[in-house]
Enzyme design. Structure first.
Site, mmCIF file in Angstrom:
data_model
loop_
_atom_site.group_PDB
_atom_site.id
_atom_site.type_symbol
_atom_site.label_atom_id
_atom_site.label_comp_id
_atom_site.label_asym_id
_atom_site.label_seq_id
_atom_site.Cartn_x
_atom_site.Cartn_y
_atom_site.Cartn_z
ATOM 1 N N ASN A 109 12.962 44.087 15.889
ATOM 2 C CA ASN A 109 13.974 43.035 15.796
ATOM 3 C C ASN A 109 13.452 41.957 14.851
ATOM 4 O O ASN A 109 12.549 41.198 15.193
ATOM 5 C CB ASN A 109 14.245 42.462 17.189
ATOM 6 C CG ASN A 109 15.322 41.385 17.181
ATOM 7 O OD1 ASN A 109 15.693 40.869 16.135
ATOM 8 N ND2 ASN A 109 15.796 41.019 18.361
ATOM 9 N N HIS A 138 23.145 43.911 13.961
ATOM 10 C CA HIS A 138 21.837 43.307 14.177
ATOM 11 C C HIS A 138 20.963 44.321 14.905
ATOM 12 O O HIS A 138 21.405 44.981 15.850
ATOM 13 C CB HIS A 138 21.984 42.031 15.002
ATOM 14 C CG HIS A 138 20.691 41.521 15.541
ATOM 15 N ND1 HIS A 138 19.586 41.323 14.743
ATOM 16 C CD2 HIS A 138 20.321 41.182 16.802
ATOM 17 C CE1 HIS A 138 18.593 40.880 15.490
ATOM 18 N NE2 HIS A 138 19.012 40.796 16.736
ATOM 19 N N CYS A 194 19.409 35.207 15.771
ATOM 20 C CA CYS A 194 19.672 36.544 15.225
ATOM 21 C C CYS A 194 21.019 36.649 14.520
ATOM 22 O O CYS A 194 21.254 37.595 13.765
ATOM 23 C CB CYS A 194 19.580 37.589 16.337
ATOM 24 S SG CYS A 194 17.942 37.678 17.103
#
Length: 325
Positions: free
Chosen positions: A282, A252, A114
């Site tokens: 996500n 993020h 990520c």
């Protein structure tokens, strides 16, 4: 002194929308359970045959159009992804050919989960600062739906597919002011997949569930909040900034509680935080450039704004980028 400056942004999301209500039909979960724990309402899922490279190429072309340049002018392509089209060649090489970059320009993938986009942005910026490149394309793209166990409600409800991209051009005015990157493999087992090419294709065929993401959510949450607090403080201290100097936080997009905790550390109202996870989930390395492009195109982020991008992901990896847009 030369700096990398963002001159174009772009993004792409697959057409298929998977809502929390849809997930209620395939796994033991509920809309309320997902919203309370993550803030996610829906996510996008790549169509059958639609690859990470397909998403990346679409986002890249939109960023190039936004920058108003010819793709043949780009010297460097860095793709951040944990879900490449193949082990080799790099997905970046496939994109280079598709979007019309010239043969011989540099292209490679970066894998930092990520945190991948922040890592890739930092790498591209170093190329521009050193003079090794004048224009760079940085892309974050993922097909996370391909590495999910759809019977595991702790993970399959969280992730989505998508891609975001930025064009960087070298200039004397600071754009990417600085970046801070870190990793700690001590925590690797808290967020990982079991399978890799070193295990051999036979093992994957016999047990395909080994390719799916496994996560200890509560432990990841605790480490993420603590670590992101440190990276925020590190970034502010390195630039002699006060919390109030930041115009926008672009984090993020993993979990609304983590995002909220980071905003609280900055004494920043949520109105100054770019949040897209409600509709996207996500998207790993794609989440920051997706959020940036959204905020640029809807007019929130304007020229001259000071942006703090920060991310945390498997590895563990984490990092930040301070950007004058």
């Amino acid at each position: 002194m030369m700096y990398g400056r963002i001159t174009g942004t772009g993004s792409y999301l697959p057409e298929r929308v998977l809502t929390n209500q849809d997930l209620e039909k395939i796994v033991n979960t509920s809309d309320q359970w997902i919203r309370e724990r993550s803030g996610i309402q829906e996510r996008r899922i790549a169509a059958e045959g639609e690859t990470c490279g397909d998403l990346a190429a679409m986002a890249a072309e939109r960023a190039i159009a936004s920058a108003g340049i010819d793709p043949a002018e780009i010297d460097l392509l860095v793709l951040a992804t944990s879900t490449p089209d193949a082990a080799l060649p790099s997905t970046a090489c496939l994109i280079q050919r598709r979007i019309g970059m010239r043969a011989g320009s540099c292209a490679f993938d970066v894998s930092a989960a990520c945190s991948g986009f922040v890592y890739a942005l930092s790498i591209a910026d170093q190329f521009l600062r050193s003079g090794a490149a004048k224009r760079a394309l940085v892309v974050g793209a993922e097909t996370m739906s391909r590495v999910l166990n759809w019977k595991d409600r702790t993970t399959c409800v969280l992730f989505g597919d998508g891609a975001g991209a930025v064009v960087l051009e070298a200039g004397e005015e600071p754009g990417i002011i600085n970046t801070h990157l870190h990793a700690d493999g001590e925590y690797s087992r808290l967020l990982h997949t079991e399978w890799g090419t070193s295990h051999g294709i036979e093992k994957l065929i016999a047990a395909p569930e080994l390719a799916a993401i496994s996560m200890n959510g509560s432990e990841v949450f605790k480490v993420a909040v603590r670590t992101l607090g440190r990276i925020v403080n590190e970034t502010l201290a390195a630039n002699d900034l006060d919390k109030n100097d930041i115009d926008w936080l672009i984090p993020h997009q993993a979990n609304i509680r983590i995002i909220g905790a980071t905003a609280k550390m900055l004494d920043m109202p949520m109105e100054k935080v770019v949040v897209t996870l409600q509709k996207q989930g996500n998207t790993s390395a794609a989440s920051i450039p997706l959020a940036l492009d959204t905020a640029v195109r809807d007019g929130r982020v304007k020229a001259g704004d000071l942006l703090l991008m920060e991310a945390f992901g498997g590895g563990f990896t984490w990092g930040s980028a301070l950007v004058r847009f």
